[in-house]
Design a protein around this motif. Structure first.
Motif, mmCIF file in Angstrom:
data_model
loop_
_atom_site.group_PDB
_atom_site.id
_atom_site.type_symbol
_atom_site.label_atom_id
_atom_site.label_comp_id
_atom_site.label_asym_id
_atom_site.label_seq_id
_atom_site.Cartn_x
_atom_site.Cartn_y
_atom_site.Cartn_z
ATOM 1 N N THR A 134 -6.395 0.707 45.471
ATOM 2 C CA THR A 134 -7.201 1.697 46.191
ATOM 3 C C THR A 134 -6.378 2.388 47.271
ATOM 4 O O THR A 134 -6.516 3.596 47.492
ATOM 5 C CB THR A 134 -8.429 1.018 46.822
ATOM 6 O OG1 THR A 134 -9.155 0.309 45.807
ATOM 7 C CG2 THR A 134 -9.341 2.048 47.461
ATOM 8 N N ALA A 135 -5.494 1.631 47.930
ATOM 9 C CA ALA A 135 -4.657 2.220 48.975
ATOM 10 C C ALA A 135 -3.685 3.247 48.405
ATOM 11 O O ALA A 135 -3.392 4.268 49.044
ATOM 12 C CB ALA A 135 -3.893 1.121 49.707
ATOM 13 N N LEU A 136 -3.178 3.000 47.188
ATOM 14 C CA LEU A 136 -2.197 3.903 46.583
ATOM 15 C C LEU A 136 -2.838 5.027 45.779
ATOM 16 O O LEU A 136 -2.118 5.924 45.303
ATOM 17 C CB LEU A 136 -1.244 3.106 45.680
ATOM 18 C CG LEU A 136 -0.294 2.131 46.377
ATOM 19 C CD1 LEU A 136 0.562 1.399 45.350
ATOM 20 C CD2 LEU A 136 0.590 2.864 47.381
ATOM 21 N N LEU A 137 -4.153 5.001 45.609
ATOM 22 C CA LEU A 137 -4.808 6.016 44.794
ATOM 23 C C LEU A 137 -4.524 7.443 45.266
ATOM 24 O O LEU A 137 -4.310 8.336 44.425
ATOM 25 C CB LEU A 137 -6.317 5.763 44.750
ATOM 26 C CG LEU A 137 -7.117 6.732 43.869
ATOM 27 C CD1 LEU A 137 -6.695 6.603 42.404
ATOM 28 C CD2 LEU A 137 -8.612 6.499 44.010
ATOM 29 N N PRO A 138 -4.513 7.725 46.579
ATOM 30 C CA PRO A 138 -4.188 9.096 46.990
ATOM 31 C C PRO A 138 -2.832 9.577 46.482
ATOM 32 O O PRO A 138 -2.626 10.781 46.313
ATOM 33 C CB PRO A 138 -4.206 9.013 48.525
ATOM 34 C CG PRO A 138 -5.158 7.900 48.823
ATOM 35 C CD PRO A 138 -4.919 6.893 47.735
ATOM 36 N N LEU A 139 -1.895 8.655 46.222
ATOM 37 C CA LEU A 139 -0.591 9.033 45.693
ATOM 38 C C LEU A 139 -0.588 9.091 44.172
ATOM 39 O O LEU A 139 -0.042 10.034 43.586
ATOM 40 C CB LEU A 139 0.478 8.049 46.188
ATOM 41 C CG LEU A 139 0.704 7.993 47.703
ATOM 42 C CD1 LEU A 139 1.739 6.936 48.043
ATOM 43 C CD2 LEU A 139 1.142 9.347 48.223
ATOM 44 N N THR A 140 -1.176 8.094 43.532
ATOM 45 C CA THR A 140 -1.137 8.046 42.063
ATOM 46 C C THR A 140 -2.038 9.099 41.432
ATOM 47 O O THR A 140 -1.804 9.508 40.289
ATOM 48 C CB THR A 140 -1.549 6.652 41.560
ATOM 49 O OG1 THR A 140 -2.883 6.345 41.999
ATOM 50 C CG2 THR A 140 -0.598 5.582 42.075
ATOM 51 N N ALA A 141 -3.074 9.552 42.161
ATOM 52 C CA ALA A 141 -4.012 10.512 41.576
ATOM 53 C C ALA A 141 -3.434 11.919 41.495
ATOM 54 O O ALA A 141 -3.832 12.705 40.626
ATOM 55 C CB ALA A 141 -5.299 10.540 42.390
ATOM 56 N N ILE A 142 -2.493 12.259 42.361
ATOM 57 C CA ILE A 142 -1.986 13.634 42.414
ATOM 58 C C ILE A 142 -1.316 14.054 41.106
ATOM 59 O O ILE A 142 -1.639 15.120 40.558
ATOM 60 C CB ILE A 142 -1.033 13.808 43.622
ATOM 61 C CG1 ILE A 142 -1.826 13.674 44.925
ATOM 62 C CG2 ILE A 142 -0.331 15.161 43.568
ATOM 63 C CD1 ILE A 142 -0.958 13.694 46.175
ATOM 64 N N PRO A 143 -0.383 13.265 40.534
ATOM 65 C CA PRO A 143 0.202 13.694 39.252
ATOM 66 C C PRO A 143 -0.817 13.760 38.127
ATOM 67 O O PRO A 143 -0.720 14.631 37.250
ATOM 68 C CB PRO A 143 1.269 12.618 38.977
ATOM 69 C CG PRO A 143 1.541 11.990 40.292
ATOM 70 C CD PRO A 143 0.255 12.040 41.031
ATOM 71 N N VAL A 144 -1.792 12.866 38.143
ATOM 72 C CA VAL A 144 -2.815 12.873 37.095
ATOM 73 C C VAL A 144 -3.655 14.137 37.197
ATOM 74 O O VAL A 144 -3.980 14.768 36.188
ATOM 75 C CB VAL A 144 -3.692 11.610 37.199
ATOM 76 C CG1 VAL A 144 -4.806 11.650 36.167
ATOM 77 C CG2 VAL A 144 -2.849 10.355 37.018
ATOM 78 N N PHE A 145 -3.987 14.532 38.412
ATOM 79 C CA PHE A 145 -4.779 15.747 38.613
ATOM 80 C C PHE A 145 -4.046 16.983 38.111
ATOM 81 O O PHE A 145 -4.667 17.952 37.668
ATOM 82 C CB PHE A 145 -5.116 15.912 40.097
ATOM 83 C CG PHE A 145 -6.435 15.341 40.483
ATOM 84 C CD1 PHE A 145 -7.412 16.135 41.057
ATOM 85 C CD2 PHE A 145 -6.715 14.007 40.267
ATOM 86 C CE1 PHE A 145 -8.633 15.593 41.411
ATOM 87 C CE2 PHE A 145 -7.923 13.467 40.617
ATOM 88 C CZ PHE A 145 -8.896 14.260 41.186
#
Length: 306
Positions: A134-145
Motif C-alpha cells: 500500500t505504501a508503494l502503490l503511489p509509485l507502482t500505479a503510475i506506469p500502469v496508468f
C-alpha cells in the motif's frame, strides 16, 4: 468468553462461509452496514497487528528486502506484463481485461494475514506485503496508468491509497502498541481468542461488501454468473500460479505470498474510473468476495495437503 472465541477460531472457515450466506440472504443488512466498511477494516487490522506483534511483523532486514521485491513483482511487473501482452496480441481493453489488470496492479486486501492465520501459516509476511504494498502503490500505479487510458484522475487513486495507508498505519500502530505495552506475551488460549474475534470481524465485513450481489442476482443472473466465474479464475488462478512458482524455485513464504497474489484490494482504483466503467466492476467486486472468503476452505488442500 475466551473458550467461546477459541471455539469460533477452530471453525473459522465456517464463520467466513456464514458471512457470505448472510450477505446474500440479508440485503437490507448488507446495505445498512456498507457505510461502516472503513471502520470494520480498521478494527480488523488492529486485531491482526495485535495478534502478530511488532517484533514478528517487522522481521529482519532480509525479510523487508524480500517483501519489497515481491511487491514490485506483484504490483508492477505482473500488470505491466499483462497489459503488454494484450497490446501485442491486439486484444481490446474489455471490462474483463480491465478487471484483471486492476487486480494485478492492486496491493493486498486487508484480510490476507487473517486468511493466512486460518490456514495455520505465519501471517507476518502477508502483513508486511499489505503495509509495504500500500505504501508503494503511489509509485507502482503510475506506469500502469500510462497503459490504461480508461482511467481518469491518477491523483484520485493516489489520494485513496494514501488514505488507506494512513488507516493501516494507525490501526496497526495501535495494535502493535497495545501488544507491546499491554500483552507482550500471549498465551495460546489468548491467541486463539483473538483469532476467534478476527473471524467474527471478517464475517461482518463480508456482509457489508455483498450489498451489490443480491440486486444483480435478481435482475441479471447470467451477468452475475459470468463475473463470478471470472472472479474465481482471477483469484484462484493467481494463487495457484504464484504458489507453483515459489515452490518450484524454493522461495520462502510461499503460502502468504500466494494468498496476497490472488487477493488484492482493487477497489482502490474504482475512484478514478468514469461511471460507465464502474458498473460491471462493482458486480465483480461483490463476486470477488466469494473466492476471497473461500480461500481458507478451498485452497487448504493446496497449501496444507496433510
Amino acid at each position: 468468553m475466551q473458550q467461546a472465541l477459541a471455539f469460533i477460531a477452530r471453525h473459522g472457515k465456517l464463520g467466513l462461509i456464514a458471512g457470505l450466506v448472510a450477505g446474500l440472504a440479508l440485503p437490507g443488512v448488507a446495505a445498512a452496514m456498507r457505510p461502516w466498511i472503513p471502520e470494520l477494516v480498521a478494527f480488523l487490522l488492529f486485531l491482526t497487528a495485535f495478534r502478530i506483534g511488532p517484533v514478528d511483523a517487522a522481521g529482519k532486514l532480509n525479510d523487508l528486502t524480500r517483501t519489497a521485491r515481491a511487491v514490485l513483482v506483484l504490483q508492477l511487473a505482473l500488470p505491466l506484463g499483462f497489459l503488454l501482452l494484450l497490446k501485442l496480441i491486439g486484444l481490446p481493453m474489455t471490462p474483463l481485461a480491465l478487471a484483471a489488470a486492476l487486480v494485478l496492479a492492486a496491493p493486498s486486501v486487508t484480510g490476507s494475514a487473517n486468511f493466512t492465520i486460518l490456514l495455520r501459516q505465519d501471517p507476518a509476511p502477508a502483513l508486511r506485503l499489505l503495509i509495504l504494498g500500500t505504501a508503494l502503490l503511489p509509485l507502482t500505479a503510475i506506469p500502469v496508468f500510462w497503459f490504461l487510458p480508461e482511467f481518469g484522475d491518477l491523483a484520485a487513486v493516489l489520494a485513496a491509497a494514501l488514505r488507506l495507508l494512513a488507516v493501516i498505519l494507525a490501526a496497526a500502530g495501535l495494535g502493535f502498541a497495545l501488544r507491546h505495552w499491554g500483552a507482550r506475551h500471549l498465551s495460546e488460549i489468548n491467541r486463539r481468542a483473538v483469532d476467534g474475534l478476527t473471524v467474527i470481524a471478517l464475517a461482518v465485513v463480508v456482509v457489508a461488501l455483498m450489498s451489490a450481489i443480491r440486486p444483480a442476482l435478481a435482475e441479471r443472473p447470467a451477468e452475475l454468473a459470468f463475473w463470478l466465474a471470472a472472479a474465481f479464475a482471477i483469484n484462484f488462478g493467481g494463487q495457484i500460479l504464484c504458489f507453483a512458482f515459489l515452490r518450484a524455485t524454493g522461495r520462502p513464504d510461499p503460502v502468504p505470498t500466494s494468498i496476497v497474489a490472488g487477493n488484492r484490494n482493487f477497489a482502490l482504483f474504482l475512484v478514478a474510473l468514469p461511471p460507465e466503467a464502474t458498473d460491471p466492476l462493482l458486480i465483480f467486486l461483490g463476486c470477488y468476495q466469494f473466492p476471497m472468503y473461500l480461500t481458507p476452505t478451498l485452497m487448504r488442500r493446496l497449501y496444507d495437503p496433510r
